[in-house]
Design an enzyme around this catalytic site. Structure first.
Site, mmCIF file in Angstrom:
data_model
loop_
_atom_site.group_PDB
_atom_site.id
_atom_site.type_symbol
_atom_site.label_atom_id
_atom_site.label_comp_id
_atom_site.label_asym_id
_atom_site.label_seq_id
_atom_site.Cartn_x
_atom_site.Cartn_y
_atom_site.Cartn_z
ATOM 1 N N ILE A 568 -75.521 49.197 19.291
ATOM 2 C CA ILE A 568 -75.176 50.091 20.409
ATOM 3 C C ILE A 568 -76.326 50.277 21.389
ATOM 4 O O ILE A 568 -76.175 50.949 22.405
ATOM 5 C CB ILE A 568 -74.739 51.475 19.891
ATOM 6 C CG1 ILE A 568 -75.832 52.123 19.042
ATOM 7 C CG2 ILE A 568 -73.438 51.385 19.144
ATOM 8 C CD1 ILE A 568 -75.500 53.546 18.621
ATOM 9 N N SER A 570 -80.717 48.892 22.615
ATOM 10 C CA SER A 570 -81.959 48.203 22.327
ATOM 11 C C SER A 570 -83.045 48.770 23.215
ATOM 12 O O SER A 570 -82.828 49.011 24.416
ATOM 13 C CB SER A 570 -81.802 46.698 22.572
ATOM 14 O OG SER A 570 -83.022 46.020 22.360
ATOM 15 N N GLY A 571 -84.224 49.038 22.633
ATOM 16 C CA GLY A 571 -85.329 49.588 23.384
ATOM 17 C C GLY A 571 -86.579 48.765 23.202
ATOM 18 O O GLY A 571 -86.559 47.663 22.647
ATOM 19 N N PHE A 573 -89.150 49.259 21.295
ATOM 20 C CA PHE A 573 -89.683 49.138 19.949
ATOM 21 C C PHE A 573 -88.612 49.012 18.877
ATOM 22 O O PHE A 573 -88.930 48.980 17.696
ATOM 23 C CB PHE A 573 -90.567 50.346 19.623
ATOM 24 C CG PHE A 573 -91.903 50.293 20.289
ATOM 25 C CD1 PHE A 573 -92.959 49.638 19.706
ATOM 26 C CD2 PHE A 573 -92.074 50.882 21.520
ATOM 27 C CE1 PHE A 573 -94.191 49.578 20.324
ATOM 28 C CE2 PHE A 573 -93.299 50.834 22.143
ATOM 29 C CZ PHE A 573 -94.372 50.186 21.551
ATOM 30 N N VAL A 576 -80.727 49.754 17.936
ATOM 31 C CA VAL A 576 -79.976 50.866 17.354
ATOM 32 C C VAL A 576 -78.580 50.381 16.973
ATOM 33 O O VAL A 576 -77.897 49.742 17.767
ATOM 34 C CB VAL A 576 -79.875 52.044 18.344
ATOM 35 C CG1 VAL A 576 -79.143 53.210 17.684
ATOM 36 C CG2 VAL A 576 -81.257 52.482 18.791
ATOM 37 N N LYS A 591 -81.992 53.420 13.878
ATOM 38 C CA LYS A 591 -82.950 52.734 14.739
ATOM 39 C C LYS A 591 -83.870 51.890 13.866
ATOM 40 O O LYS A 591 -84.656 52.416 13.080
ATOM 41 C CB LYS A 591 -83.763 53.738 15.543
ATOM 42 C CG LYS A 591 -84.792 53.072 16.449
ATOM 43 C CD LYS A 591 -85.614 54.096 17.205
ATOM 44 C CE LYS A 591 -86.656 53.410 18.055
ATOM 45 N NZ LYS A 591 -87.515 54.381 18.766
ATOM 46 N N ASP A 696 -91.060 58.856 28.110
ATOM 47 C CA ASP A 696 -90.013 57.915 28.527
ATOM 48 C C ASP A 696 -88.675 58.633 28.686
ATOM 49 O O ASP A 696 -87.671 58.256 28.081
ATOM 50 C CB ASP A 696 -89.883 56.786 27.508
ATOM 51 C CG ASP A 696 -89.179 55.554 28.100
ATOM 52 O OD1 ASP A 696 -89.114 55.448 29.342
ATOM 53 O OD2 ASP A 696 -88.700 54.715 27.324
#
Length: 876
Positions: A568, A570-571, A573, A576, A591, A696
């Protein structure tokens, strides 16, 4: 022969009288029949008009039935001679519906007024059949489309008012080569606040001096028909400054208003050659550049001069002080420089002075200017400039003053005695360098409803009476030497003065000192004990103390083997996944850290420690954590969060291509989300045991639960600021590198500055602007020096409707109206609310960290805006 002639004459006379009598007998029934047919046509037309009305809240059309003759129906007036409808007036009756094309059958109609209702769709072209029409007023409705060309057949038309609708297209002067040839009797034409576009026709400047072209609905000049008034306020018209030059031919021009359009070019010096009878000159909300010509004093009859929100530069000419009849001077949001001229003190009739958001420098002129002469002035705005020196004490003579806004400058020294301002309601001197004692006399000002003295260097005791009894109306943060006040202000206590009797002081010392040493010893021992306990504690004990641990196998099962179908997000680091924990069946978000990236393990440890101790209703809740190895013997770290069924704010503001979801977060929902995020940051910055900086804040990190309550997530970029080791933590962060997302990162981070709460406020400001404009900070429409912050700043306040998310002014407003009932003031309330919110976003995303708002103030301001906006709706 004679007999025959007489006989012939007799026969001729009898024949003539017979024909005359026969013609009379035939004529009378035809006339009566025509009248009856005309009456019946009018009645049928009115009944068809009624059939198109879908809502009549006041029941004004209840009388439109067979029980009453139609000439007695509410709003209908008939002529005495023919009993035909000559007037149809249903002004401000909250009617909803469309305009029936059968109104074109009311051939005797002279006056047609449906203003301030909710008629929609297009104006029927059949109105062109009303050749006797003199007044046609459909202003303040929801009409769409273009003005029908058939209106050109209504050559007797004197008054045409269509303002405050959704009409579009070009300004309809192309009905002929010269407007005078088409509508020769036209005296009033109101087209304000529609969506007309394109250039102004060159033939306009040749219009006769009797022509009245548009103005606001509350304009006091409405009934003055013998002066020329030009107003195209709030459209999308464009053109260069030559248009202003062409208007010098209008010798009787009294009001010129082209505000909130797209005119540009250098402001021509020929503007000073406009009619000497000009009283209102309003050019705000355009793109005019250049200097204000010194010859502006030629317009000596000016009452209002509006040039706000343009690109003007240079100084204010000293000659402006010759405009002795001036009531309003608006030069805000430009690039004006230099000092404020002394001559402004000559404007003794001035009610409003607005010079905010420019680059003025120097001091407020007092002695030479005698600013104390402005005793009629009600409002002064000089905020967000570079003014310095002391605030002149002569301001205390302005007995009529109600608003004084001088924040965001470089004023220094003490706040002068302003005891004469007993009618003052708003006082904002924040973000200056003011010092000395706190002005105690302000507690006696009974009219004050807002005081902001924050971020100065004031000291002394704060009173607890008057306005200072209300903590929500007083802003004092940033003055570290203030003390006392009411408890809600959270100020430190003032130091107790020494007692005069030395023996009493000695007694106190003899009692206090032993207890003080004993308390210090106990604190020292407690600290040592806690430190030893921490050394024995494993790294994840704090997490496990509150949450049960979980294995890699359980997470693998919960996420379907970390399948792409459950992915669902993506970041930087981690990625998810959504999943379901067994046996409870709890929906979660998992995560998984990207260990292939540098410092991912450190990010995981920091996030675990931070989230284990942070609990707030607007922060995402961690359920558990996993630190293990996968089946390939690789390190595996994951965090398990509470699942948010409505996803991220990013998906609601910017649906993916082909996605069926609409952006249907209404105004109140967005305000609530904004308050939730501000509350979360306030907690992180001020109320945590160890302060946390997020670094962020962006829409994808704002998650929404079932009730659309916002939860701030992703502390992988957060760092704890320990009260005992700030420098060490900061240096550690700098070694890691600057974190954040393009478009949201504070500009000082790009220059190597250390992380701070000011950086989070910047991110929040950009988020706030994005929520209410619908545009990402990386939108392709931004280029060169233009960005989201600057584009909104340039638009405020007059062009706010151009930059906000149009959903909030159309579908969103209609949904709100359908739920609370229609209101003629609803659009204005929405615009006022949006303007206030965007001003907060601008203040939060200021380039300089010291100029940004405190997040606590942001939360309070948003709560206040929401309360003001929903107050009347709660009553409804």
């Amino acid at each position: 022969m004679a007999f025959n002639l007489e006989s012939f004459m007799l026969i001729f006379q009898l024949t003539f009288y017979f024909i005359l009598l026969l013609s009379l007998n035939l004529y009378i029934p035809k006339s009566v029949t025509a009248t009856k047919l005309g009456n019946e046509t009018d009645k049928l037309a009115l009944l068809d008009f009624k059939s198109k009305i879908s809502d009549d809240p006041f029941g004004v059309l209840a009388s439109w039935n067979k029980s009453f003759p139609f000439c007695q129906w509410v709003g209908v007036t008939c002529g005495l001679k023919h009993q035909r409808v000559v007037s149809l007036h249903l002004h401000n009756q909250k009617l909803v519906g469309t305009i029936s094309p059968h109104v074109g059958n009311l051939s005797f109609l002279r006056s047609f007024n449906l203003a301030i209702n909710s008629f929609h769709n297009e104006i029927p072209s059949e109105v062109g059949c009303l050749f006797r029409l003199r007044e046609f007023n459909l202003s303040n409705n929801l009409l769409q489309g273009e003005i029908p060309v058939s209106l050109s057949r209504c050559t007797k038309l004197i008054n045409l008012q269509l303002g405050y609708n959704l009409l579009k297209g070009r300004v309809p002067f192309e009905l002929g080569t010269d407007i005078g040839l088409v509508l020769p009797n036209l005296q009033i034409l109101v087209l304000t606040h529609c969506q007309f576009s394109g250039p102004i026709p060159a033939s306009l400047s040749n219009a006769s001096d009797s022509l009245l072209l548009g103005f606001g609905e509350n304009n006091p000049m409405l009934q003055i028909l013998f002066f020329l008034i030009l107003s195209f306020y709030g459209n999308r018209l464009r053109g260069d400054s030559d248009f202003l030059t062409s208007l010098t031919n209008c010798s009787k021009l009294r009001i010129l208003d082209i505000s909130l359009n797209q005119f540009g070019g250098i402001l021509p010096t020929s503007i000073v050659n406009l009619s000497s009878q000009l009283t209102w000159l309003m050019l705000g909300g355009n793109n005019f550049g250049g200097n204000i010509p010194p010859e502006i004093s030629n317009l000596f009859n000016l009452n209002v001069l509006v040039m706000s929100t343009n690109l003007l530069w240079g100084n204010i000419p000293a000659s402006i002080g010759k405009l002795s009849k001036l009531h309003g001077l608006y030069l805000a949001v430009n690039q004006l420089t230099g000092e404020i001229p002394f001559s402004l003190g000559n404007l003794t009739q001035l009610l409003t002075l607005n010079l905010r958001l420019n680059n003025f420098s120097g001091s407020i002129p007092s002695r030479t200017c005698k600013i104390g002469n402005l005793q009629s002035t009600v409002e002064i705005y000089v905020s967000n400039n570079k003014l310095s020196s002391e605030i002149p004490s002569t301001l205390g003579r302005l007995f009529a003053l109600q608003r004084l806004h001088m924040h965001g400058n470089l004023f220094e020294g003490s706040i002068p005695p302003l005891n004469g301002l007993k009618g003052l309601r708003y006082l904002d001197l924040s973000r200056n360098n003011l010092s000395a004692r706190f002005p105690q006399y302000l507690e006696t000002f009974s009219s004050l409803i807002y005081v902001n003295l924050s971020f100065n260097n004031l000291d002394g005791e704060v009173p607890s009476q008057g306005i200072f009894q209300n903590a929500t109306a007083v802003k004092l943060q940033g003055n570290i030497n203030l003390c006392e006040g009411i408890p809600d202000l959270h100020l430190k206590p003032c130091l107790v003065q020494k007692h005069k009797k030395g023996s009493y002081l000695k007694l106190i010392l003899l009692i206090v000192i032993p207890f003080l040493f004993l308390a210090l010893a106990m604190v020292f021992l407690s600290v040592q004990l806690i430190r030893k306990m921490k050394m024995k504690r494993p790294s994840l004990t704090s997490v496990g103390q509150f949450h049960p641990k979980i294995s890699y196998q359980e997470l693998l099962n919960a996420t379907g083997g970390f399948s792409s179908g459950n992915l669902i997000g993506s970041g930087s680091f981690g990625v998810v996944y959504t999943g379901t924990l067994c046996p409870e069946g709890t929906n979660v978000a998992v995560k998984v850290l990207k260990l292939s990236q540098c410092r991912a393990s450190k990010s995981f440890m920091v996030e675990c420690r931070a989230l284990s101790n942070i609990r707030h209703r607007n922060l995402v809740r961690i359920i558990t954590a996993c630190s293990s190895i996968d089946f390939g013997r690789n390190d595996f770290n994951a965090l398990v969060y509470e699942f948010m069924p409505n996803g991220s704010l990013e998906h609601w503001l910017h649906p993916e291509n082909g996605h069926t979801q609409l952006r249907n977060l209404d105004l109140l929902q967005r305000i609530k989300i904004a308050i939730d995020v501000a509350s979360a940051l306030h907690y992180l910055h001020k109320k945590c045991e160890a302060r946390v900086i997020h670094c962020d804040v962006k829409p994808s990190n704002v998650l929404l639960d079932n009730d659309f309550t916002a939860h701030l997530s992703d502390f992988g970029l957060a760092r704890l600021l320990s009260k005992s080791g700030i420098e060490a933590v900061l240096s550690q962060f700098n070694s890691v590198g600057v974190m954040g997302t393009t478009g949201y990162t504070a500009p000082e981070y790009g220059m190597g500055a250390r992380m701070s709460t000011h950086g989070d406020v910047y991110c929040y400001g950009i988020l706030l602007l994005e929520m209410f404009t619908g545009k990402r900070p990386t939108d392709k429409s931004f280029s060169d020096d233009l960005n989201l912050h600057n584009s909104v700043k340039m638009a405020l306040p007059v062009l706010v409707t151009e930059v906000v998310d149009q959903f909030l002014l159309t579908e969103g407003m209609q949904e709100a109206q359908s739920s609370i009932g229609s209101s003629s003031n609803h659009r204005n309330e929405c615009i006022e609310c949006l303007t206030s919110i965007l001003e907060i976003g601008i203040a939060c995303s200021a380039e300089s960290p010291s100029d940004r708002m405190d997040i606590k103030d942001v939360e309070y301001r948003l709560l206040s805006i929401r309360g003001k906006f929903i107050g009347p709706r709660r009553h409804h």
